[in-house]
Enzyme design. Sequence first.
Site, PDB file in Angstrom:
ATOM      1  N   HIS A 248      14.854 -15.501  63.889  1.00  0.00           N
ATOM      2  CA  HIS A 248      13.739 -15.495  62.935  1.00  0.00           C
ATOM      3  C   HIS A 248      12.854 -16.715  63.131  1.00  0.00           C
ATOM      4  O   HIS A 248      12.107 -17.093  62.232  1.00  0.00           O
ATOM      5  CB  HIS A 248      14.281 -15.396  61.511  1.00  0.00           C
ATOM      6  CG  HIS A 248      15.080 -14.151  61.317  1.00  0.00           C
ATOM      7  ND1 HIS A 248      14.525 -12.953  60.940  1.00  0.00           N
ATOM      8  CD2 HIS A 248      16.395 -13.910  61.527  1.00  0.00           C
ATOM      9  CE1 HIS A 248      15.468 -12.029  60.898  1.00  0.00           C
ATOM     10  NE2 HIS A 248      16.609 -12.575  61.253  1.00  0.00           N
TER      11      HIS A 248
ATOM     12  N   LYS B  91      29.337 -48.418  73.513  1.00  0.00           N
ATOM     13  CA  LYS B  91      29.877 -48.808  74.815  1.00  0.00           C
ATOM     14  C   LYS B  91      29.513 -50.260  75.118  1.00  0.00           C
ATOM     15  O   LYS B  91      30.350 -51.059  75.504  1.00  0.00           O
ATOM     16  CB  LYS B  91      29.329 -47.863  75.890  1.00  0.00           C
ATOM     17  CG  LYS B  91      29.851 -48.146  77.262  1.00  0.00           C
ATOM     18  CD  LYS B  91      29.418 -47.085  78.264  1.00  0.00           C
ATOM     19  CE  LYS B  91      29.796 -47.509  79.673  1.00  0.00           C
ATOM     20  NZ  LYS B  91      29.474 -46.512  80.682  1.00  0.00           N
TER      21      LYS B  91
ATOM     22  N   GLY C  65      28.315 -42.894  78.640  1.00  0.00           N
ATOM     23  CA  GLY C  65      28.138 -42.677  77.199  1.00  0.00           C
ATOM     24  C   GLY C  65      28.144 -41.209  76.811  1.00  0.00           C
ATOM     25  O   GLY C  65      28.847 -40.788  75.893  1.00  0.00           O
ATOM     26  N   ARG C  66      27.360 -40.396  77.516  1.00  0.00           N
ATOM     27  CA  ARG C  66      27.231 -38.992  77.123  1.00  0.00           C
ATOM     28  C   ARG C  66      28.448 -38.157  77.507  1.00  0.00           C
ATOM     29  O   ARG C  66      28.504 -36.967  77.241  1.00  0.00           O
ATOM     30  CB  ARG C  66      25.948 -38.406  77.711  1.00  0.00           C
ATOM     31  CG  ARG C  66      25.767 -38.628  79.191  1.00  0.00           C
ATOM     32  CD  ARG C  66      24.327 -38.362  79.614  1.00  0.00           C
ATOM     33  NE  ARG C  66      24.071 -38.671  81.015  1.00  0.00           N
ATOM     34  CZ  ARG C  66      23.693 -39.866  81.447  1.00  0.00           C
ATOM     35  NH1 ARG C  66      23.554 -40.860  80.598  1.00  0.00           N
ATOM     36  NH2 ARG C  66      23.457 -40.077  82.730  1.00  0.00           N
TER      37      ARG C  66
ATOM     38  N   GLU D  75      20.004 -50.135  67.514  1.00  0.00           N
ATOM     39  CA  GLU D  75      20.195 -49.294  66.330  1.00  0.00           C
ATOM     40  C   GLU D  75      21.583 -49.485  65.740  1.00  0.00           C
ATOM     41  O   GLU D  75      21.763 -49.672  64.527  1.00  0.00           O
ATOM     42  CB  GLU D  75      20.033 -47.799  66.701  1.00  0.00           C
ATOM     43  CG  GLU D  75      18.644 -47.396  67.142  1.00  0.00           C
ATOM     44  CD  GLU D  75      18.426 -47.489  68.646  1.00  0.00           C
ATOM     45  OE1 GLU D  75      19.085 -48.343  69.289  1.00  0.00           O
ATOM     46  OE2 GLU D  75      17.611 -46.726  69.169  1.00  0.00           O
TER      47      GLU D  75
ATOM     48  N   LYS E  27      12.922 -49.369  75.375  1.00  0.00           N
ATOM     49  CA  LYS E  27      13.718 -50.408  74.712  1.00  0.00           C
ATOM     50  C   LYS E  27      13.099 -51.781  74.965  1.00  0.00           C
ATOM     51  O   LYS E  27      12.986 -52.608  74.067  1.00  0.00           O
ATOM     52  CB  LYS E  27      15.143 -50.424  75.289  1.00  0.00           C
ATOM     53  CG  LYS E  27      16.061 -49.355  74.780  1.00  0.00           C
ATOM     54  CD  LYS E  27      17.486 -49.716  75.225  1.00  0.00           C
ATOM     55  CE  LYS E  27      18.388 -48.513  75.273  1.00  0.00           C
ATOM     56  NZ  LYS E  27      19.692 -48.816  75.856  1.00  0.00           N
TER      57      LYS E  27
ATOM     58  N   GLU F  82      19.760 -36.272  79.949  1.00  0.00           N
ATOM     59  CA  GLU F  82      19.879 -37.684  80.337  1.00  0.00           C
ATOM     60  C   GLU F  82      20.522 -37.790  81.725  1.00  0.00           C
ATOM     61  O   GLU F  82      20.333 -38.775  82.435  1.00  0.00           O
ATOM     62  CB  GLU F  82      20.711 -38.456  79.295  1.00  0.00           C
ATOM     63  CG  GLU F  82      20.405 -39.942  79.267  1.00  0.00           C
ATOM     64  CD  GLU F  82      21.001 -40.682  78.067  1.00  0.00           C
ATOM     65  OE1 GLU F  82      20.254 -41.019  77.136  1.00  0.00           O
ATOM     66  OE2 GLU F  82      22.221 -40.928  78.072  1.00  0.00           O
TER      67      GLU F  82
HETATM   68  O1  F6P Z   1      20.231 -43.474  75.136  1.00  0.00           O
HETATM   69  C1  F6P Z   1      20.647 -44.386  76.072  1.00  0.00           C
HETATM   70  C2  F6P Z   1      22.091 -44.749  75.938  1.00  0.00           C
HETATM   71  O2  F6P Z   1      22.315 -45.719  76.891  1.00  0.00           O
HETATM   72  C3  F6P Z   1      23.051 -43.563  76.088  1.00  0.00           C
HETATM   73  O3  F6P Z   1      23.342 -43.261  77.393  1.00  0.00           O
HETATM   74  C4  F6P Z   1      24.219 -44.049  75.312  1.00  0.00           C
HETATM   75  O4  F6P Z   1      25.059 -42.993  75.007  1.00  0.00           O
HETATM   76  C5  F6P Z   1      23.527 -44.642  74.106  1.00  0.00           C
HETATM   77  O5  F6P Z   1      22.385 -45.284  74.651  1.00  0.00           O
HETATM   78  C6  F6P Z   1      24.343 -45.590  73.279  1.00  0.00           C
HETATM   79  O6  F6P Z   1      24.798 -46.692  74.000  1.00  0.00           O
HETATM   80  P1  F6P Z   1      25.983 -47.582  73.478  1.00  0.00           P
HETATM   81  O7  F6P Z   1      27.192 -46.732  73.367  1.00  0.00           O
HETATM   82  O8  F6P Z   1      26.149 -48.671  74.483  1.00  0.00           O
HETATM   83  O9  F6P Z   1      25.596 -48.125  72.135  1.00  0.00           O
END
Ligand code: F6P
Length: 527
Positions: free
Chosen positions: A381, A204, A264-265, A210, A494, A350
């Site tokens: 199990h 987003k 995002g979620r 990452e 972060k 979240e």
């Molecule tokens: O984990 C935090 C977060 O901001 C989530 O809400 C989001 O889905 C994820 O990081 C990834 O963010 P982006 O899509 O901006 O890379």
Amino acid sequence: MKTPKSYPSWKALETHHMDMRDFSLREALTKEDRFKDFSLIMEDTLFDFSKHLVTPETIALLTDLAKESGVETMRKKMFSGEKINNTENRSVLHIACRAPKSEIINVDGENVIPFIHQVLDQIEKFTNSVRSGIHTGYTGKSITDIVNIGIGGSDLGPRYVVDALQDFCSGAKVHFVSNVDGQDISKTLEPLSPETTLFIIASKTFTTEETMMNAGVAKQWLLQTAPKSSVAQHFVAVSTNAAAVETFGIQKDNMFQFREWVGGRYSLWSAIGLSIALAIGFENFKALLNGARAMDEHFLNTPLNKNIPVLMGVLGVWYRNFYNYPAHMILPYDNRLGKIAKFTQQMDMESNGKAIDRNGHHVDYATGPIIFGEPGTDSQHSFMQWVHQSPTPVPADFILCKKPAHQLEQNHTSLTANFLAQTRALAIGQTLEEADGDSSRIFTGNRPTTSIIMRELTPYALGSLIAAYEHKVFVQGVIWNLNSFDQPGVELGKILAKPIKTMLEARIIHDDMDISTKKLAKFYMME
Ligand code: F6P
């Protein structure tokens, strides 16, 4: 001051909770009408709430609570594009991504629906061109592997859906890379060929560390053998940040946009779903959206006491705030839904894992539960011992599909028998007498569950199920007076990672760190 504890219904629920002290599910489940009174069917899916610690009065009081906390008003606000994400001053419009062309939802004076359908058309065109082999790699070969690089909401939704709809997948294989742990991307790329691999960089913000790091690794991997011009054929981006996408080297034509009003979620319905469309085909992706839309309509138009997401939501509040149960389990009796708990965990935790309410005050009541789960019968199990006999009951959703996608009838009968046996055991338990006087085999029972039985796991049915969970979380967030659409809790880590990374790169310990962090970093740096 708006606080759920001040509502008359909350107070009435406190009294009612005391009255329910002697409520026995074992006894309630002997009554012929119990199932009829507490189960609902939406299209082909059955939601059975009869194994809950409720009477008709409980449901009435809980729906009063939903009313008094303004669930209907907030629902209207969300669906009409009002900026209910108050801390970020944003609308909350994942629901717009599955709305028909005829809908009008205005944000800052612009109807967002044409934009959504324009992106859907772009997804359709691109999906068809990759799946038919028209879009090729730089040497003219068809795409055989697609790697979605994203994390959190830019990973979990598509990963869950592609896995759940594995029987609908055809064409190139879709892989998911999320973790900054180099093991993830290096192992994924190992068997792939740069000539036939397409990367989707899904972010987003297009700033997430990452994702950006893994995107860089992927680009380097491609350019080790391919010319610079090949990036156009091998990289597409899904983002709200056009400038950053361009800086990375992905052309405008290869960018699929969504807007800041999709959290995002909640974003699998937006362009973030590109990997889903590529895996199952555009028509199936549309069916997923249509299923979610059907649940949106049910949520919008059904009276609260017959409204599936509302009931799921208020029951969660009942257990969290009145019984003090800390967690909620999701147990699919279907391997294809193996990632449902992981996906819902992010979506729910979240959203509602917060202690500051919409007015900026610290809450004095419990909020979102811990979400966990694994497919049955494997779970039986592992942690089900705890679920049946620990002193801490955990409400659970059990999910089953009537029609499997395989021919092994005996397996499916056995799976179904276990599904039914587990919810029955949790509800009715086992007395000392039934355990032949062996106290270690006493099961208290009265452990609440919802049984969800789908006819078949289709894209449409899955869309509907996911939307039900989204709206459940929405209902709970409104009752708890939370903003379910920001995530300040992930920021601090972060921020703190940045100077620590600098410290590790320079191999110099910073004095202003706490003693534990300093010693850990030193230990890491030691040969
Ligand atoms: O984990 C935090 C977060 O901001 C989530 O809400 C989001 O889905 C994820 O990081 C990834 O963010 P982006 O899509 O901006 O890379």
